[in-house]
Design an enzyme around this catalytic site. Structure first.
Site, mmCIF file in Angstrom:
data_model
loop_
_atom_site.group_PDB
_atom_site.id
_atom_site.type_symbol
_atom_site.label_atom_id
_atom_site.label_comp_id
_atom_site.label_asym_id
_atom_site.label_seq_id
_atom_site.Cartn_x
_atom_site.Cartn_y
_atom_site.Cartn_z
ATOM 1 N N HIS A 80 0.871 -1.183 0.000
ATOM 2 C CA HIS A 80 0.000 0.000 0.000
ATOM 3 C C HIS A 80 0.911 1.238 0.000
ATOM 4 O O HIS A 80 2.021 1.201 0.541
ATOM 5 C CB HIS A 80 -0.845 -0.050 1.271
ATOM 6 N N ASP B 110 3.224 -4.307 7.900
ATOM 7 C CA ASP B 110 1.966 -3.588 7.705
ATOM 8 C C ASP B 110 0.846 -4.625 7.856
ATOM 9 O O ASP B 110 0.591 -5.414 6.947
ATOM 10 C CB ASP B 110 1.947 -2.945 6.320
ATOM 11 N N GLN C 233 -4.484 -5.054 6.965
ATOM 12 C CA GLN C 233 -5.513 -5.961 6.468
ATOM 13 C C GLN C 233 -5.480 -7.301 7.188
ATOM 14 O O GLN C 233 -6.317 -8.159 6.939
ATOM 15 C CB GLN C 233 -5.336 -6.202 4.951
ATOM 16 N N LYS D 299 -10.742 -0.589 10.302
ATOM 17 C CA LYS D 299 -10.949 -1.764 9.446
ATOM 18 C C LYS D 299 -11.316 -2.991 10.274
ATOM 19 O O LYS D 299 -11.505 -4.073 9.746
ATOM 20 C CB LYS D 299 -9.697 -2.038 8.619
ATOM 21 N N CYS E 283 -4.771 2.529 -3.638
ATOM 22 C CA CYS E 283 -3.531 3.034 -3.009
ATOM 23 C C CYS E 283 -2.391 2.041 -3.192
ATOM 24 O O CYS E 283 -1.575 1.831 -2.271
ATOM 25 C CB CYS E 283 -3.732 3.338 -1.532
#
Ligand SMILES: Cc1ncc(COP(=O)(O)O)c(C=O)c1O
Length: 417
Positions: free
Chosen positions: A130, A206, A209, A232, A374
């Site tokens: 991302h 990261d 998600q 999220k 993104c």
């Protein structure tokens, strides 16, 4: 307390916990929300927790010595402890509240990176990142003269680790996503963090998600830093998390300056507060951290193992239905094996522009994202400018996937394909 049962989630029942999913219509039909990779819907318990804070204990934290201020502080710090348990972090002081995953990653780059990297140092990223895990590194690279290297992808949308050793040679950082927001790919986190540490590099994950969808254990990941966003994972916007190893966080300079992050300020200079407040300058997102705590209670009440199992089922169902119904007319990017991915499906459909697809789907109440998500470098690797993307969560079921498929048929009819 996490449930130990392995009974499947009943998404139709869970939908009732989310006011927007049962109370709101779009173009005269109930909403079919398939954009949870962008932001999830919020259950009533989260909305209530935030409203209760504002209605009963609204006061600034870590300052007042009156009852409601102390209660606000207690609830915010209790939320921090909930985050710690949720991700199995060794210490509560390692859980830093930020605005979102983007800020968490900027904190790593701007504080640890700026203090520890110098000209010629190598940072390894992947083609599926991302922008939040690309642009901050590019900014620091431009400032310091760093070299950025990239792990490529294979044809199935996994990381191609064939040349990992060469890419990591002399590297100071390996920063990568645990789950792609476009391909859904789950990356081999432990293998990558071990490989980073074998060359003395810092491993930045990261997990924006990943944490909402997969049981997360930062200790087992072996990472040095892990970033994610509250919005999220059934929590509110405006709060994110950076988890970092205390030893690293302790040695890092502050990121932003102001109130909260200091122990003392004199005309000659300042001294820093303890972790984690050293990195939390200014009034924090108090209602939002409390809301995130309520979201974690909600997810743990369901059991993250069941959330993951449900999403494997949903990914499998969606891949099967869409491929069976549309064959060559649809290209779904990323791994074909549901266990190797999340339930986020980026796709191209006929020659339709993703924005056109999204607009027709919207007429049927189906909310999907269209664009580059993104992840523009990844779009270029895929050879597309943009894709449509349907992303599912714990409240989606087969009927939502069927509604997507029906709406895609309607889109093809509309454009007379
Ligand atoms: C993989 C990944 N990383 C980082 C981000 C940035 O999250 P936020 O916009 O909440 O900062 C996102 C958001 O879509 C994401 O999917």
């Amino acid at each position: 307390m996490a449930m130990t049962t392995t009974s499947p989630l009943d998404a139709a029942v869970l939908k009732k916990d989310f006011p927007l999913l049962v109370g709101v219509e779009s173009h005269g039909t109930p909403i079919v929300y398939l954009d949870s990779a962008a932001t999830s819907q919020k259950p009533r318990v989260v909305l209530d927790a935030m409203e209760t804070y504002y209605e009963t204990i609204n006061a600034n934290v870590h300052r007042g010595v009156y009852e409601i201020a102390e209660e606000a502080t207690n609830q915010m710090e209790a939320a921090r402890e909930k985050v710690r348990r949720f991700i199995n972090a060794p210490l509560t002081a390692e859980v830093v509240f930020t605005k979102n995953a983007t800020e968490s990653l900027n904190l790593v780059v701007g504080s640890w990176g700026r203090a520890n990297l110098r000209e010629g140092d190598i940072v390894v990223l992947t083609h599926m990142e991302h922008h939040a895990n690309i642009v901050p590194w590019q900014m620091l690279a431009a400032e310091k003269g760093l070299e950025l290297r990239w792990i490529p992808l294979d044809a199935d949308g996994h990381l191609d680790l064939t040349d990992l050793d060469a890419l990591l040679d002399r590297a100071k950082v390996l920063a990568f996503t645990a789950m792609s927001n476009v391909l859904g790919t789950l990356t081999p986190v432990r293998r990558l963090t071990d490989a980073a540490h074998a060359v003395g590099a810092v491993a930045v994950v990261d997990a924006c998600q990943y944490v909402p969808h997969v049981p997360t254990d930062v200790a087992a990941m072996g990472a040095d830093f892990v970033a994610f966003s509250g919005h999220k994972m059934c929590g509110p916007t405006g709060v994110g998390v950076l988890w970092g190893r205390a030893e690293l966080l302790d040695a890092m300079p502050p990121f932003l300056g102001g109130g909260e992050m200091i122990r003392d300020v004199r005309l000659e200079g300042f001294t820093c507060n303890d972790l984690p407040w050293k990195f939390e300058a200014g009034t924090p997102p108090i209602a939002e951290t409390i809301g995130l705590g309520a979201a974690i209670d909600y997810l743990q009440g369901l059991g993250m193992d069941r959330v993951r199992a449900h999403e494997i089922d949903m990914a499998g169902y969606a891949l099967r239905v869409l491929n069976e119904r549309f064959g060559d007319r649809i290209s779904i990017y990323g791994p074909t094996v549901p266990e190797e991915r999340g339930a986020v499906l980026a796709f191209s459909f006929d020659d339709l522009h993703p924005h056109d697809i999204s607009q027709v789907l919207d007429q049927h109440g189906v909310c999907v994202r269209a664009g580059h998500h993104c992840a523009k470098p990844l779009m270029r690797v895929l050879g597309v400018g943009a894709t449509a993307r349907a992303s599912l969560y714990l409240y989606n079921d087969e009927r939502d996937v069927d509604a997507l498929a029906d709406a895609l048929t309607a889109a093809a009819d509309f454009f007379e394909l």
